[in-house]
Design an enzyme around this catalytic site. Structure first.
Site, short mmCIF file in Angstrom:
data_model
loop_
_atom_site.label_atom_id
_atom_site.label_comp_id
_atom_site.label_asym_id
_atom_site.label_seq_id
_atom_site.Cartn_x
_atom_site.Cartn_y
_atom_site.Cartn_z
N PRO A 61 9.93 5.76 -3.48
CA PRO A 61 10.57 4.63 -2.82
C PRO A 61 9.63 3.49 -2.42
O PRO A 61 8.51 3.73 -1.99
CB PRO A 61 11.21 5.25 -1.57
CG PRO A 61 10.55 6.56 -1.40
CD PRO A 61 10.14 7.02 -2.76
N ASN A 62 10.13 2.31 -2.62
CA ASN A 62 9.50 1.04 -2.20
C ASN A 62 8.33 0.60 -3.08
O ASN A 62 7.81 -0.50 -2.90
CB ASN A 62 9.07 1.08 -0.73
CG ASN A 62 10.23 1.37 0.19
OD1 ASN A 62 11.25 0.69 0.12
ND2 ASN A 62 10.12 2.39 1.02
N ARG A 104 5.05 -5.92 -0.65
CA ARG A 104 4.98 -5.11 0.57
C ARG A 104 3.53 -4.88 1.00
O ARG A 104 2.65 -4.67 0.16
CB ARG A 104 5.69 -3.76 0.37
CG ARG A 104 4.94 -2.78 -0.51
CD ARG A 104 5.69 -1.48 -0.74
NE ARG A 104 5.69 -0.60 0.42
CZ ARG A 104 5.51 0.72 0.35
NH1 ARG A 104 5.30 1.32 -0.82
NH2 ARG A 104 5.52 1.46 1.42
N TYR A 121 -1.67 -2.02 -0.04
CA TYR A 121 -1.37 -1.75 -1.44
C TYR A 121 -1.87 -2.82 -2.42
O TYR A 121 -1.65 -2.70 -3.62
CB TYR A 121 0.15 -1.56 -1.61
CG TYR A 121 0.70 -0.48 -0.70
CD1 TYR A 121 0.25 0.84 -0.81
CD2 TYR A 121 1.65 -0.77 0.28
CE1 TYR A 121 0.72 1.83 0.04
CE2 TYR A 121 2.13 0.23 1.13
CZ TYR A 121 1.66 1.52 1.00
OH TYR A 121 2.13 2.51 1.84
N ASN A 142 3.37 9.39 -7.74
CA ASN A 142 3.19 8.79 -6.43
C ASN A 142 4.56 8.89 -5.77
O ASN A 142 5.44 8.04 -5.98
CB ASN A 142 2.74 7.33 -6.53
CG ASN A 142 2.47 6.75 -5.15
OD1 ASN A 142 2.82 7.35 -4.13
ND2 ASN A 142 1.87 5.56 -5.10
N ALA A 156 6.84 7.71 0.27
CA ALA A 156 7.22 8.34 1.56
C ALA A 156 7.74 9.77 1.38
O ALA A 156 7.59 10.60 2.29
CB ALA A 156 8.26 7.48 2.26
N GLU A 185 -1.23 14.21 -8.23
CA GLU A 185 -0.67 13.48 -7.09
C GLU A 185 -1.47 12.20 -6.90
O GLU A 185 -2.71 12.22 -6.94
CB GLU A 185 -0.77 14.35 -5.82
CG GLU A 185 -0.28 13.61 -4.59
CD GLU A 185 -0.41 14.42 -3.29
OE1 GLU A 185 -0.89 15.58 -3.33
OE2 GLU A 185 -0.04 13.86 -2.24
N HIS A 197 -1.90 8.36 -4.75
CA HIS A 197 -1.55 7.40 -3.69
C HIS A 197 -2.48 6.20 -3.79
O HIS A 197 -3.70 6.37 -4.02
CB HIS A 197 -1.70 8.02 -2.30
CG HIS A 197 -0.81 9.20 -2.11
ND1 HIS A 197 0.55 9.09 -1.95
CD2 HIS A 197 -1.09 10.53 -2.15
CE1 HIS A 197 1.07 10.30 -1.86
NE2 HIS A 197 0.10 11.19 -1.98
N ARG A 256 -4.53 6.79 7.69
CA ARG A 256 -3.38 6.05 8.22
C ARG A 256 -2.68 6.86 9.31
O ARG A 256 -3.27 7.74 9.91
CB ARG A 256 -2.45 5.68 7.05
CG ARG A 256 -3.16 4.82 6.02
CD ARG A 256 -2.24 4.40 4.89
NE ARG A 256 -1.13 3.58 5.37
CZ ARG A 256 -0.07 3.25 4.62
NH1 ARG A 256 0.00 3.66 3.35
NH2 ARG A 256 0.90 2.51 5.12
C1 DQA Z 1 1.78 5.77 -0.71
C2 DQA Z 1 1.46 6.28 0.70
C3 DQA Z 1 2.73 6.74 1.41
O1 DQA Z 1 2.42 7.23 2.71
C4 DQA Z 1 3.69 5.60 1.56
O2 DQA Z 1 4.90 6.02 2.15
C5 DQA Z 1 3.94 4.87 0.28
C6 DQA Z 1 2.85 4.70 -0.68
C7 DQA Z 1 0.55 5.18 -1.41
O3 DQA Z 1 0.61 4.96 -2.62
O4 DQA Z 1 -0.45 4.89 -0.76
O5 DQA Z 1 5.02 4.33 0.07
O6 DQA Z 1 2.22 6.87 -1.49
#
Ligand code: DQA
Length: 148
Positions: A11-12, A19, A24, A75, A78, A99, A101, A108
């Protein structure tokens, strides 16, 4: 041939570029997708680049990936911190999983320090910005060729 991979974005992440640029960076989702496609092609991999804001869609896709793909890069955004369902689906996938990120989740908020998927993944990359996507593709190619 062991060369079909899927990169799943949670998501997002479709709003990359818009964002929280401090976390990011400024790269857009479309640009990131293009860079990943180019890198995969260069390495002889066929890449499917997917994004969803819906947990169940990601679970369905991971289940289907068992039959179609040789490796998963994920990725989960959340959902990394909340989704037992995504974790369980990944644990059924008996092939390499990376995995990923963009940000360093351990630097964080505390709720981001826990990943429900790290221990079902082959390995992980975090905190290296969007370059992590390219590094994950390179690592996946090595895993699939047993060169790691
Ligand atoms: C994320 C880190 C997550 O905590 C966050 O909710 C994201 C992006 C990252 O790529 O750093 O949406 O996965």
């Amino acid at each position: 041939m062991n060369n079909k991979i899927i990169l799943i974005n949670g998501p997002n992440l479709n709003l990359l570029g818009e964002r929280e640029q401090s976390q990011y960076g400024s790269i857009t989702f479309e640009k990131l997708k293009d860079i990943c496609q180019d890198k995969s092609e260069e390495l002889g991999l066929t890449l499917e680049f997917f994004q969803s804001n819906v947990e169940g869609e990601i679970v369905n896709l991971i289940q289907d990936s068992r039959k179609t793909f040789d490796g998963i890069i994920i990725n989960a955004a959340a959902f990394t911190h909340t989704s037992v369902a995504i974790r369980d689906a990944l644990s059924i996938f008996k092939k390499p999983i990376i995995e990923l990120h963009i940000s360093n989740i351990y630097k964080r908020e505390e709720f981001r320090h826990k990943s429900l998927i790290s221990d079902v993944a082959t390995g992980g990359i975090f905190g290296l910005g969007s370059d992590g996507y390219i590094l994950a593709i390179i690592s996946m190619q090595k895993l699939l060729k047993n060169e790691n």
